[in-house]
Design a protein around this motif. Structure first.
Motif, mmCIF file in Angstrom:
data_model
loop_
_atom_site.group_PDB
_atom_site.id
_atom_site.type_symbol
_atom_site.label_atom_id
_atom_site.label_comp_id
_atom_site.label_asym_id
_atom_site.label_seq_id
_atom_site.Cartn_x
_atom_site.Cartn_y
_atom_site.Cartn_z
ATOM 1 N N MET A 56 66.326 11.584 -47.586
ATOM 2 C CA MET A 56 65.081 12.262 -47.306
ATOM 3 C C MET A 56 65.101 13.617 -48.004
ATOM 4 N N GLY A 57 63.989 13.971 -48.608
ATOM 5 C CA GLY A 57 63.875 15.255 -49.275
ATOM 6 C C GLY A 57 62.653 15.271 -50.163
ATOM 7 N N TYR A 58 62.485 16.367 -50.888
ATOM 8 C CA TYR A 58 61.330 16.482 -51.758
ATOM 9 C C TYR A 58 61.485 15.593 -52.977
ATOM 10 N N LEU A 59 60.494 14.765 -53.190
ATOM 11 C CA LEU A 59 60.447 13.917 -54.360
ATOM 12 C C LEU A 59 59.829 14.688 -55.520
ATOM 13 N N VAL A 60 58.791 15.449 -55.210
ATOM 14 C CA VAL A 60 58.140 16.333 -56.180
ATOM 15 C C VAL A 60 57.767 17.613 -55.457
ATOM 16 N N LYS A 61 57.803 18.715 -56.186
ATOM 17 C CA LYS A 61 57.276 19.948 -55.615
ATOM 18 C C LYS A 61 56.917 20.904 -56.738
ATOM 19 N N SER A 62 55.932 21.714 -56.456
ATOM 20 C CA SER A 62 55.487 22.711 -57.412
ATOM 21 C C SER A 62 54.977 23.911 -56.635
ATOM 22 N N THR A 63 55.405 25.084 -57.027
ATOM 23 C CA THR A 63 54.881 26.309 -56.433
ATOM 24 C C THR A 63 54.142 27.143 -57.476
ATOM 25 N N ILE A 64 53.771 26.495 -58.564
ATOM 26 C CA ILE A 64 53.050 27.158 -59.644
ATOM 27 C C ILE A 64 51.555 27.044 -59.380
ATOM 28 N N ASP A 65 50.839 28.159 -59.432
ATOM 29 C CA ASP A 65 49.397 28.118 -59.228
ATOM 30 C C ASP A 65 48.740 27.209 -60.247
ATOM 31 N N GLY A 66 47.736 26.482 -59.789
ATOM 32 C CA GLY A 66 46.989 25.613 -60.670
ATOM 33 C C GLY A 66 46.031 26.403 -61.543
ATOM 34 N N THR A 67 45.381 25.709 -62.438
ATOM 35 C CA THR A 67 44.409 26.308 -63.347
ATOM 36 C C THR A 67 43.146 26.671 -62.577
ATOM 37 N N PRO A 68 42.649 27.898 -62.694
ATOM 38 C CA PRO A 68 41.403 28.268 -62.008
ATOM 39 C C PRO A 68 40.235 27.415 -62.480
ATOM 40 N N VAL A 69 39.342 27.101 -61.563
ATOM 41 C CA VAL A 69 38.161 26.300 -61.871
ATOM 42 C C VAL A 69 36.939 27.162 -61.609
ATOM 43 N N THR A 70 36.095 27.323 -62.621
ATOM 44 C CA THR A 70 34.933 28.192 -62.481
ATOM 45 C C THR A 70 33.614 27.441 -62.581
ATOM 46 N N GLY A 71 33.618 26.171 -62.879
ATOM 47 C CA GLY A 71 32.375 25.427 -63.012
ATOM 48 C C GLY A 71 32.150 24.471 -61.863
ATOM 49 N N THR A 72 31.044 23.753 -61.919
ATOM 50 C CA THR A 72 30.696 22.821 -60.859
ATOM 51 C C THR A 72 31.217 21.410 -61.120
ATOM 52 N N ALA A 73 31.789 21.141 -62.289
ATOM 53 C CA ALA A 73 32.333 19.817 -62.594
ATOM 54 C C ALA A 73 33.668 19.606 -61.876
ATOM 55 N N ASN A 74 33.921 18.388 -61.441
ATOM 56 C CA ASN A 74 35.193 18.037 -60.824
ATOM 57 C C ASN A 74 36.280 18.160 -61.892
ATOM 58 N N THR A 75 37.229 19.095 -61.703
ATOM 59 C CA THR A 75 38.173 19.474 -62.745
ATOM 60 C C THR A 75 39.599 19.475 -62.214
ATOM 61 N N ILE A 76 40.523 18.927 -62.995
ATOM 62 C CA ILE A 76 41.940 18.953 -62.617
ATOM 63 C C ILE A 76 42.421 20.396 -62.609
ATOM 64 N N THR A 77 43.103 20.756 -61.539
ATOM 65 C CA THR A 77 43.671 22.091 -61.454
ATOM 66 C C THR A 77 45.189 22.054 -61.405
ATOM 67 N N SER A 78 45.762 20.927 -60.945
ATOM 68 C CA SER A 78 47.209 20.827 -60.845
ATOM 69 C C SER A 78 47.613 19.354 -60.757
ATOM 70 N N SER A 79 48.818 19.044 -61.225
ATOM 71 C CA SER A 79 49.329 17.680 -61.097
ATOM 72 C C SER A 79 50.851 17.690 -61.155
ATOM 73 N N VAL A 80 51.440 16.664 -60.569
ATOM 74 C CA VAL A 80 52.889 16.465 -60.633
ATOM 75 C C VAL A 80 53.162 14.981 -60.868
ATOM 76 N N LEU A 81 54.299 14.700 -61.492
ATOM 77 C CA LEU A 81 54.672 13.327 -61.822
ATOM 78 C C LEU A 81 55.649 12.779 -60.791
ATOM 79 N N ILE A 82 55.362 11.575 -60.297
ATOM 80 C CA ILE A 82 56.302 10.820 -59.474
ATOM 81 C C ILE A 82 56.931 9.784 -60.399
ATOM 82 N N VAL A 83 58.224 9.883 -60.608
ATOM 83 C CA VAL A 83 58.924 8.997 -61.534
ATOM 84 C C VAL A 83 58.942 7.570 -60.986
ATOM 85 N N ALA A 84 58.830 6.596 -61.878
ATOM 86 C CA ALA A 84 58.837 5.182 -61.507
ATOM 87 C C ALA A 84 60.025 4.848 -60.607
ATOM 88 N N ASN A 85 59.785 3.994 -59.622
ATOM 89 C CA ASN A 85 60.791 3.489 -58.677
ATOM 90 C C ASN A 85 61.355 4.568 -57.745
#
Length: 153
Positions: free
Chosen positions: A1-30
């Protein structure tokens, strides 16, 4: 048991009304298999209280919203400046990952009577957890803040 993924980095600011990715992390296969329980927690902050924000959690095999599956949606009020959100995924079989809820605007699923959603997520391939947001007024500046945690139980 433990963290599989973690990020403490601020995401990209979003200033428009479009649905926009601000942050993501990868979960490795298996990294996750049948019988695992995966808890995802994330937070957001708004710099000003002038617009409502829709914060969404997605999963996809590529780091894009195209073809992504929505795991959660939270809609704020204009006055809410920050929030902490979470979802728990139960990997029941190779073709059945369950969670509560995917679309309700609820921070804590324990406070509502909900029906589980079953998704067919292939955990044998790498998956991206993606945070995206949009707001009702293009003048407000919102940022995804400080954490995205994936805890394997």
């Amino acid at each position: 048991m433990g963290y599989l993924v973690k990020s403490t980095i601020d995401g990209t600011p979003v200033t428009g009304t479009a649905n926009t990715i601000t942050s993501s992390v990868l979960i490795v296969a298996n990294s996750l298999t049948v019988g695992d329980i995966f808890e995802v927690n994330w937070g957001f902050s708004k710099l000003v209280a002038t617009a409502t924000v829709s914060v969404r959690l997605y999963i996809n095999t590529s780091n894009t919203l195209t073809g992504a599956t929505q795991l959660a949606l939270y809609g704020t009020t204009a006055n809410l400046i920050a929030g902490c959100l979470g979802r728990i995924l139960y990997i029941k079989s190779t073709t059945d990952t369950q969670l509560y809820p995917t679309t309700a605007t609820v921070i804590n699923a324990d406070v509502a009577s909900l029906t589980p959603t079953s998704l067919n997520i292939d955990w044998t391939v790498s998956q991206y957890l993606i945070i995206a947001l949009n707001h009702s007024a293009g003048t407000s500046n919102n940022t995804f803040s400080t954490f995205l945690l994936g805890l394997k139980r």
